[in-house]
Design a protein around this motif. Structure first.
Motif, mmCIF file in Angstrom:
data_model
loop_
_atom_site.group_PDB
_atom_site.id
_atom_site.type_symbol
_atom_site.label_atom_id
_atom_site.label_comp_id
_atom_site.label_asym_id
_atom_site.label_seq_id
_atom_site.Cartn_x
_atom_site.Cartn_y
_atom_site.Cartn_z
ATOM 1 N N PHE A 1 0.850 -1.191 0.000
ATOM 2 C CA PHE A 1 0.000 0.000 0.000
ATOM 3 C C PHE A 1 0.886 1.242 0.000
ATOM 4 O O PHE A 1 1.826 1.338 0.770
ATOM 5 C CB PHE A 1 -0.882 -0.035 1.247
ATOM 6 N N GLU B 1 -10.636 -7.122 4.356
ATOM 7 C CA GLU B 1 -11.816 -6.592 5.015
ATOM 8 C C GLU B 1 -12.382 -5.448 4.174
ATOM 9 O O GLU B 1 -11.716 -4.924 3.296
ATOM 10 C CB GLU B 1 -11.421 -6.102 6.406
ATOM 11 N N ARG C 1 -4.991 -10.884 13.474
ATOM 12 C CA ARG C 1 -5.963 -11.814 12.895
ATOM 13 C C ARG C 1 -5.999 -13.134 13.656
ATOM 14 O O ARG C 1 -4.987 -13.701 14.002
ATOM 15 C CB ARG C 1 -5.626 -12.064 11.419
ATOM 16 N N GLU D 1 -13.269 -9.917 11.741
ATOM 17 C CA GLU D 1 -12.052 -9.294 11.250
ATOM 18 C C GLU D 1 -11.518 -8.272 12.270
ATOM 19 O O GLU D 1 -12.265 -7.724 13.071
ATOM 20 C CB GLU D 1 -12.329 -8.713 9.879
ATOM 21 N N VAL D 2 -10.202 -8.073 12.219
ATOM 22 C CA VAL D 2 -9.518 -7.296 13.251
ATOM 23 C C VAL D 2 -10.082 -5.879 13.397
ATOM 24 O O VAL D 2 -10.230 -5.380 14.507
ATOM 25 C CB VAL D 2 -8.019 -7.193 12.909
ATOM 26 N N ARG D 3 -10.395 -5.259 12.264
ATOM 27 C CA ARG D 3 -10.857 -3.872 12.332
ATOM 28 C C ARG D 3 -12.216 -3.748 13.020
ATOM 29 O O ARG D 3 -12.508 -2.751 13.669
ATOM 30 C CB ARG D 3 -10.915 -3.276 10.926
ATOM 31 N N HIS E 1 0.958 -6.896 10.119
ATOM 32 C CA HIS E 1 0.376 -7.276 8.835
ATOM 33 C C HIS E 1 -1.087 -6.900 8.689
ATOM 34 O O HIS E 1 -1.648 -7.016 7.619
ATOM 35 C CB HIS E 1 0.544 -8.783 8.595
ATOM 36 N N ALA F 1 -1.543 -1.964 7.787
ATOM 37 C CA ALA F 1 -0.846 -1.147 6.804
ATOM 38 C C ALA F 1 -1.588 0.168 6.641
ATOM 39 O O ALA F 1 -0.995 1.191 6.331
ATOM 40 C CB ALA F 1 -0.793 -1.864 5.467
ATOM 41 N N SER F 2 -2.890 0.101 6.840
ATOM 42 C CA SER F 2 -3.666 1.327 6.709
ATOM 43 C C SER F 2 -4.206 1.699 8.082
ATOM 44 O O SER F 2 -4.493 0.847 8.914
ATOM 45 C CB SER F 2 -4.794 1.131 5.703
ATOM 46 N N GLY G 1 -7.818 5.218 7.428
ATOM 47 C CA GLY G 1 -7.609 4.374 6.264
ATOM 48 C C GLY G 1 -6.373 4.688 5.435
ATOM 49 O O GLY G 1 -6.011 3.939 4.540
ATOM 50 N N GLU G 2 -5.695 5.785 5.728
ATOM 51 C CA GLU G 2 -4.513 6.139 4.937
ATOM 52 C C GLU G 2 -3.316 5.290 5.374
ATOM 53 O O GLU G 2 -3.340 4.685 6.444
ATOM 54 C CB GLU G 2 -4.217 7.629 5.095
ATOM 55 N N PRO G 3 -2.247 5.249 4.536
ATOM 56 C CA PRO G 3 -1.099 4.392 4.898
ATOM 57 C C PRO G 3 -0.418 4.829 6.199
ATOM 58 O O PRO G 3 -0.345 5.998 6.503
ATOM 59 C CB PRO G 3 -0.124 4.581 3.720
#
Lengths: 240, 394
Positions: A46, A63, B119, B127-129, B177, B180-181, B186-188
């Motif tokens: 990303f 997700e 995870r 899911e993790v989020r 892992h 990443a966002s 939501g950005e890197p």
């Protein structure tokens, strides 16, 4: 191929790697290596540009948020689309099948544009499909059966330009009837497992598309045994 | 009575059935049983049972502690543990991530320990989020609570950031892992050494109050204390520092807390040594990619043969895709046996990792099949539970 090394792009493993999708790239890499064909895995993360020069692209599941970000990143960095347009091989798993289509609609009813690589639309189904899947090849695309594990809420409808990969015997797949999509050298599936360790014939099909070389089968007893076990387990899901 | 029945029926170690009955009779049981006690809740993906045991040992410095030692980490397990020690002024409870919102709302904890999020059992836990979001919302609503949070874990940092009070612990461990966002926007996420920050919003690694270094902790008052743990691995050092910070928040002196928790040597059978047919086998539990990755680091300290045991029952998660996220390549050159109900899935993974192996589905027979001497046995949840029970009875 531009040179003798087969370049496998693992696309956004940090966003779309939720279901062991790295395994698909490993299987391609090793099945090439064991036949004496040199190969390398290139991880495209990303925030990084997507190269258009790879031979095979592997895109995994993720997700919802990650999937939206991945589409945006791939649209802003259209290396994958350029490669697909010149005939590179692309494998899309789970989220892959949704983002490669024309559009996909989430459970929250918001519709997102896809990358338009395959003639399909996806939407959220009423229930989550979870469990072992067994399917038979469509259009003689591959030998034997397709085995995998599904865990998705999305459903997918194919348009006339896309062909299903398989007909579902046990499980849900795209819509309870067919599973996956094939359009040119783009192959999509809802199945994890991951899909290539469980279905070496699909891995070799992708390699043959990429290299033009007709491969002799590899004898891996553990894989044969796994396919038999999983096929039996899927039968038990059907009986339940 | 029902605990005994549960043990007899082989339903578990008797940690849950009594609680299940109590909750049926009195849905407010958890609220009632925690009222008037000082409560610490421990949650996260990995290390919950160990950290709970360490923290409860440390808090005994202040008084009697009710705790769910056996890893029965859902509300019925909590009710059972609290009912057994009705007069204990302290409660230290391990909580399943999925049940955390309900348990925290009922128990109104003084301290929450948030270890790590990665995870795990995607088909069961989710899911993790989604988990991060529910922890974040719950924690923001807790009043007068101190959250002990691992600032090397992005998901944990996001979940803990809005708490009434946060104590940040640099554990040196985190699974990157899944992050990443940015979980907030939501950005890197960008990394620079140990520091991380979102490229867009203000989520960034907070300055730690406590730091884990090799074998030591550095406390907020800058004192350096040797951990000298009996448990192996970096992740247990992380668990120990998190537990010490939590104990300190409850009023235990730092050296006293470390002195008490360092004695933990076997956690519900984990790290236990079993003697069998000329073998000394060490039992290690690993449930998900982050846990396996840490455990493979621990076993790397020697070159003993390894028996890897994989099941995929409901409590394990039925989707074994995660096996491909584990760096089994690290076992190349070692004697390895693939075992468990899903030994074949593991064997395929090992084949592609180019790790030579045999398949022996029964883990005890797998140990027997190895040359006499030391053996490392790494098993996932139900495989570990079954193996532990069988090795105790044989």
């Amino acid at each position: 191929m531009s040179d003798s090394t087969v370049r496998i792009a693992l696309v956004l493993p940090d966003l779309l790697g939720t279901y062991g999708d790295f395994g698909n790239a490993v299987v391609l890499d090793k099945r090439l290596a064991w036949r004496g064909i040199s190969s390398e895995i290139i991880s495209v993360n990303f925030g990084e540009a997507v190269p258009d020069s790879c031979d095979i692209y592997v895109v995994g599941g993720g997700e919802d948020t990650a999937q939206t970000l991945a589409v945006r990143h791939l649209r802003d960095n259209p290396g994958l689309q350029r490669a697909a347009a010149r005939g590179a091989v692309v494998l899309g798993v789970c989220a892959g099948i949704q983002i490669f289509g024309e559009k996909f609609t989430r459970a929250d009813d918001v519709t997102h544009p896809g990358l338009g690589l395959i003639d399909s639309v996806s939407y959220a189904g009423g229930s989550r499909a979870i469990g072992e899947v067994l399917a038979k090849p469509a259009n003689g695309l591959f030998e034997g059966f397709l085995t995998g594990f599904e865990n998705h809420q999305g459903r997918t409808e194919l348009g006339p330009a896309a062909q299903p990969l398989a007909h579902v015997t046990v499980g849900t797949g795209n819509d309870g009837k067919v599973e996956g999509a094939v359009q040119g050298k783009i192959l999509c599936t809802y199945l994890h497992g991951p899909v290539l360790p469980r279905n070496p014939q699909i891995a070799d099909l992708l390699i043959e598309w990429a290299t033009g070389v007709k491969l002799s089968p590899l004898d891996l007893p553990a894989v044969t045994r796994l396919r038999a076990e999983r096929s039996k387990a899927a039968g038990q899901r059907a009986d339940a | 009575m029902s605990s005994k029945l549960s043990q007899k029926m082989g339903l578990g170690a008797g940690g849950m059935i009594g609680g299940r009955v109590a909750l049926k009779l009195d849905p407010q049981a958890l609220r009632r049983l925690t009222t008037g006690r000082r409560v610490a809740l421990v949650t996260g993906t990995n290390g919950k049972t160990t950290s709970t045991m360490m923290l409860s040992r440390a808090v005994t410095a202040l008084g009697e502690v009710a705790t769910n030692h056996s890893g029965a980490n859902m509300p019925d397990g909590h009710v059972t543990a609290l009912s057994k020690q009705p007069d204990a002024p302290y409660a230290v409870l391990e909580v399943d991530e999925g049940y955390f919102p309900a348990v925290a709302a009922a128990a109104q904890p003084d301290v929450v320990v948030l270890l790590n999020l990665s995870r795990d059992q995607l088909d069961r836990v989710g899911e993790v989020r989604t988990i991060e979001r529910s922890l974040r919302d719950t924690i923001a609503r807790l009043r007068g609570c101190t959250v002990i949070a691992n600032c090397d874990d992005i998901m944990v940092t996001s979940a803990a950031k809005d708490a009434h009070r946060v104590v940040w612990v640099a554990t040196g461990t985190g699974w990157h892992h899944d992050s990443a966002s940015c979980p907030r926007c939501g950005e890197p996420i960008r990394w620079q050494g140990e520091h991380w920050q979102c490229s867009t919003c203000d989520l960034a690694r907070p300055k730690p109050d406590w730091v884990t270094t090799d074998g030591f902790l550095i406390a907020p008052n800058a004192s350096k204390v040797a951990l000298s743990l009996r448990l192996p691995g970096k992740f247990n050092q992380a668990n120990a520092v998190m537990a010490t910070a939590a104990a300190a928040a409850l009023g235990v002196q730092i050296e006293e807390a470390v002195r008490r928790l360092r004695g933990v040597s076997n956690v519900a059978g984990r790290y236990r040594m079993i003697q069998r047919s000329g073998h000394t086998a060490r039992l290690l539990l690993s449930k998900n990619p982050a846990g396996w990755s840490e455990t493979l680091t621990v076993v790397k300290e020697s070159d003993h043969p390894a028996v890897l045991v994989i099941n995929a029952n409901e409590a394990d998660g039925r989707d074994l895709s995660w096996l491909w996220d584990v760096p089994f390549e690290r076992l190349r050159g070692r004697t390895v046996i693939a075992s468990g109900e899903r030994a074949t899935d593991l064997a395929v993974r090992l084949t592609y990792a180019e790790v030579e192996h045999k398949i022996v589905p029964d883990p005890l027979l797998a140990i027997d099949a190895l040359p006499e001497g030391a053996v490392e046995v790494i098993a996932n949840y139900t495989a570990f539970r079954d193996l532990n029970a069988r090795s105790a009875s044989e």
